[in-house]
Design a protein around this motif. Structure first.
Motif, PDB file in Angstrom:
ATOM      1  N   LYS A 113       0.836  -1.208   0.000  1.00 51.72           N
ATOM      2  CA  LYS A 113       0.000   0.000   0.000  1.00 51.72           C
ATOM      3  C   LYS A 113       0.869   1.255   0.000  1.00 51.72           C
ATOM      4  N   PHE A 114       1.927   1.232   0.820  1.00 45.66           N
ATOM      5  CA  PHE A 114       2.820   2.382   0.922  1.00 45.66           C
ATOM      6  C   PHE A 114       3.517   2.633  -0.417  1.00 45.66           C
ATOM      7  N   THR A 115       3.971   1.578  -1.068  1.00 44.00           N
ATOM      8  CA  THR A 115       4.643   1.702  -2.362  1.00 44.00           C
ATOM      9  C   THR A 115       3.689   2.226  -3.428  1.00 44.00           C
ATOM     10  N   LYS A 116       2.478   1.693  -3.469  1.00 46.11           N
ATOM     11  CA  LYS A 116       1.499   2.157  -4.453  1.00 46.11           C
ATOM     12  C   LYS A 116       1.139   3.618  -4.199  1.00 46.11           C
ATOM     13  N   ASN A 117       0.973   3.984  -2.932  1.00 48.37           N
ATOM     14  CA  ASN A 117       0.672   5.370  -2.595  1.00 48.37           C
ATOM     15  C   ASN A 117       1.801   6.296  -3.063  1.00 48.37           C
ATOM     16  N   ASN A 118       3.046   5.846  -2.917  1.00 51.18           N
ATOM     17  CA  ASN A 118       4.191   6.632  -3.370  1.00 51.18           C
ATOM     18  C   ASN A 118       4.159   6.809  -4.890  1.00 51.18           C
ATOM     19  N   MET A 119       3.843   5.753  -5.615  1.00 51.98           N
ATOM     20  CA  MET A 119       3.758   5.854  -7.076  1.00 51.98           C
ATOM     21  C   MET A 119       2.623   6.793  -7.483  1.00 51.98           C
ATOM     22  N   ASP A 120       1.482   6.711  -6.789  1.00 54.04           N
ATOM     23  CA  ASP A 120       0.367   7.612  -7.071  1.00 54.04           C
ATOM     24  C   ASP A 120       0.735   9.060  -6.781  1.00 54.04           C
ATOM     25  N   PHE A 121       1.501   9.276  -5.698  1.00 52.70           N
ATOM     26  CA  PHE A 121       1.970  10.625  -5.370  1.00 52.70           C
ATOM     27  C   PHE A 121       2.847  11.159  -6.497  1.00 52.70           C
ATOM     28  N   GLN A 122       3.775  10.328  -6.977  1.00 54.37           N
ATOM     29  CA  GLN A 122       4.662  10.749  -8.056  1.00 54.37           C
ATOM     30  C   GLN A 122       3.874  11.073  -9.328  1.00 54.37           C
ATOM     31  N   SER A 123       2.838  10.292  -9.612  1.00 51.59           N
ATOM     32  CA  SER A 123       1.992  10.568 -10.782  1.00 51.59           C
ATOM     33  C   SER A 123       1.277  11.904 -10.631  1.00 51.59           C
ATOM     34  N   SER A 124       0.713  12.150  -9.461  1.00 52.75           N
ATOM     35  CA  SER A 124       0.025  13.418  -9.212  1.00 52.75           C
ATOM     36  C   SER A 124       0.994  14.591  -9.311  1.00 52.75           C
ATOM     37  N   LEU A 125       2.195  14.405  -8.802  1.00 55.53           N
ATOM     38  CA  LEU A 125       3.204  15.460  -8.875  1.00 55.53           C
ATOM     39  C   LEU A 125       3.594  15.740 -10.323  1.00 55.53           C
ATOM     40  N   THR A 126       3.685  14.698 -11.135  1.00 51.95           N
ATOM     41  CA  THR A 126       3.986  14.873 -12.557  1.00 51.95           C
ATOM     42  C   THR A 126       2.884  15.668 -13.248  1.00 51.95           C
ATOM     43  N   PHE A 127       1.609  15.353 -12.932  1.00 50.91           N
ATOM     44  CA  PHE A 127       0.495  16.112 -13.514  1.00 50.91           C
ATOM     45  C   PHE A 127       0.557  17.578 -13.093  1.00 50.91           C
ATOM     46  N   MET A 128       0.875  17.830 -11.813  1.00 51.21           N
ATOM     47  CA  MET A 128       0.986  19.212 -11.334  1.00 51.21           C
ATOM     48  C   MET A 128       2.094  19.942 -12.086  1.00 51.21           C
ATOM     49  N   ASN A 129       3.236  19.296 -12.260  1.00 44.72           N
ATOM     50  CA  ASN A 129       4.345  19.920 -12.982  1.00 44.72           C
ATOM     51  C   ASN A 129       3.961  20.239 -14.420  1.00 44.72           C
ATOM     52  N   MET A 130       3.210  19.352 -15.067  1.00 49.89           N
ATOM     53  CA  MET A 130       2.758  19.614 -16.432  1.00 49.89           C
ATOM     54  C   MET A 130       1.815  20.814 -16.462  1.00 49.89           C
ATOM     55  N   LYS A 131       0.951  20.910 -15.462  1.00 53.60           N
ATOM     56  CA  LYS A 131       0.038  22.062 -15.386  1.00 53.60           C
ATOM     57  C   LYS A 131       0.824  23.357 -15.239  1.00 53.60           C
ATOM     58  N   PHE A 132       1.838  23.357 -14.345  1.00 53.83           N
ATOM     59  CA  PHE A 132       2.653  24.550 -14.153  1.00 53.83           C
ATOM     60  C   PHE A 132       3.422  24.921 -15.415  1.00 53.83           C
ATOM     61  N   LYS A 133       3.951  23.936 -16.128  1.00 57.76           N
ATOM     62  CA  LYS A 133       4.656  24.212 -17.377  1.00 57.76           C
ATOM     63  C   LYS A 133       3.714  24.814 -18.408  1.00 57.76           C
ATOM     64  N   GLY A 134       2.494  24.287 -18.469  1.00 60.47           N
ATOM     65  CA  GLY A 134       1.506  24.847 -19.385  1.00 60.47           C
ATOM     66  C   GLY A 134       1.142  26.265 -19.035  1.00 60.47           C
ATOM     67  N   LEU A 135       0.977  26.532 -17.746  1.00 59.19           N
ATOM     68  CA  LEU A 135       0.671  27.911 -17.311  1.00 59.19           C
ATOM     69  C   LEU A 135       1.836  28.850 -17.621  1.00 59.19           C
ATOM     70  N   ALA A 136       3.059  28.368 -17.419  1.00 56.57           N
ATOM     71  CA  ALA A 136       4.235  29.193 -17.717  1.00 56.57           C
ATOM     72  C   ALA A 136       4.295  29.552 -19.201  1.00 56.57           C
ATOM     73  N   GLU A 137       3.971  28.611 -20.059  1.00 55.37           N
ATOM     74  CA  GLU A 137       3.969  28.866 -21.494  1.00 55.37           C
ATOM     75  C   GLU A 137       2.895  29.866 -21.872  1.00 55.37           C
ATOM     76  N   VAL A 138       1.733  29.783 -21.224  1.00 53.06           N
ATOM     77  CA  VAL A 138       0.663  30.746 -21.497  1.00 53.06           C
ATOM     78  C   VAL A 138       1.083  32.136 -21.060  1.00 53.06           C
ATOM     79  N   ILE A 139       1.723  32.221 -19.902  1.00 56.03           N
ATOM     80  CA  ILE A 139       2.164  33.520 -19.408  1.00 56.03           C
ATOM     81  C   ILE A 139       3.214  34.122 -20.328  1.00 56.03           C
ATOM     82  N   LYS A 140       4.132  33.285 -20.817  1.00 57.73           N
ATOM     83  CA  LYS A 140       5.187  33.758 -21.737  1.00 57.73           C
ATOM     84  C   LYS A 140       4.627  34.096 -23.120  1.00 57.73           C
ATOM     85  N   GLY A 141       3.449  33.580 -23.419  1.00 64.79           N
ATOM     86  CA  GLY A 141       2.816  33.872 -24.710  1.00 64.79           C
ATOM     87  C   GLY A 141       3.276  32.987 -25.836  1.00 64.79           C
ATOM     88  N   ARG A 142       3.609  31.762 -25.534  1.00 65.18           N
ATOM     89  CA  ARG A 142       4.061  30.827 -26.579  1.00 65.18           C
ATOM     90  C   ARG A 142       2.912  30.055 -27.150  1.00 65.18           C
TER      91      ARG A 142
END
Length: 120
Positions: free
Chosen positions: A91-120
């Motif tokens: 359970k702990f290992t699966k929760n860690n993998m799920d956390f990493q997946s959620s963190l990856t999605f958050m990072n993608m969202k931030f990268k997308g927002l950064a690109e919008v702000i830069k006007g790309r």
């Protein structure tokens, strides 16, 4: 035009909060694997999602304590401890993998927002 981070990030911040809280609960179970009479706890994502308002995502952290539930062991122990080491580790290992997946999605969202702000 202002950016509304709640709508831009969606449910991902609350998901990360949930994963952190669940890691704490599972770590507590692992720490008490040899404690007689200790009852293993767990929190379920689907229960937390059902407790949230449908129209607005709330901070799930405050609701986690309400939905804490005891795990039912696959095999009973003589001392009344319901922690099963291999199950809790999985359970702990699966929760860690799920956390990493959620963190990856958050990072993608931030990268997308950064690109919008830069006007790309």
């Amino acid at each position: 035009m202002a950016i509304n981070f709640d709508s831009a990030l969606g449910v991902h911040p609350q998901t990360l909060d949930f994963r952190v809280q669940r890691a704490k609960v599972l770590a507590s179970n692992l720490a008490n694997v040899d404690t007689p009479g200790y009852l293993a706890k767990d929190i379920r994502f689907d229960v937390i999602v059902n407790q949230m308002d449908l129209g607005k995502v709330q901070k799930a952290t405050s609701q986690l304590l309400v939905s804490d539930g005891y795990s039912v062991p696959y095999q009973n122990s003589k001392d009344g401890n319901t922690v099963e080491l291999s199950v809790e580790q999985a359970k702990f290992t699966k929760n860690n993998m799920d956390f990493q997946s959620s963190l990856t999605f958050m990072n993608m969202k931030f990268k997308g927002l950064a690109e919008v702000i830069k006007g790309r």
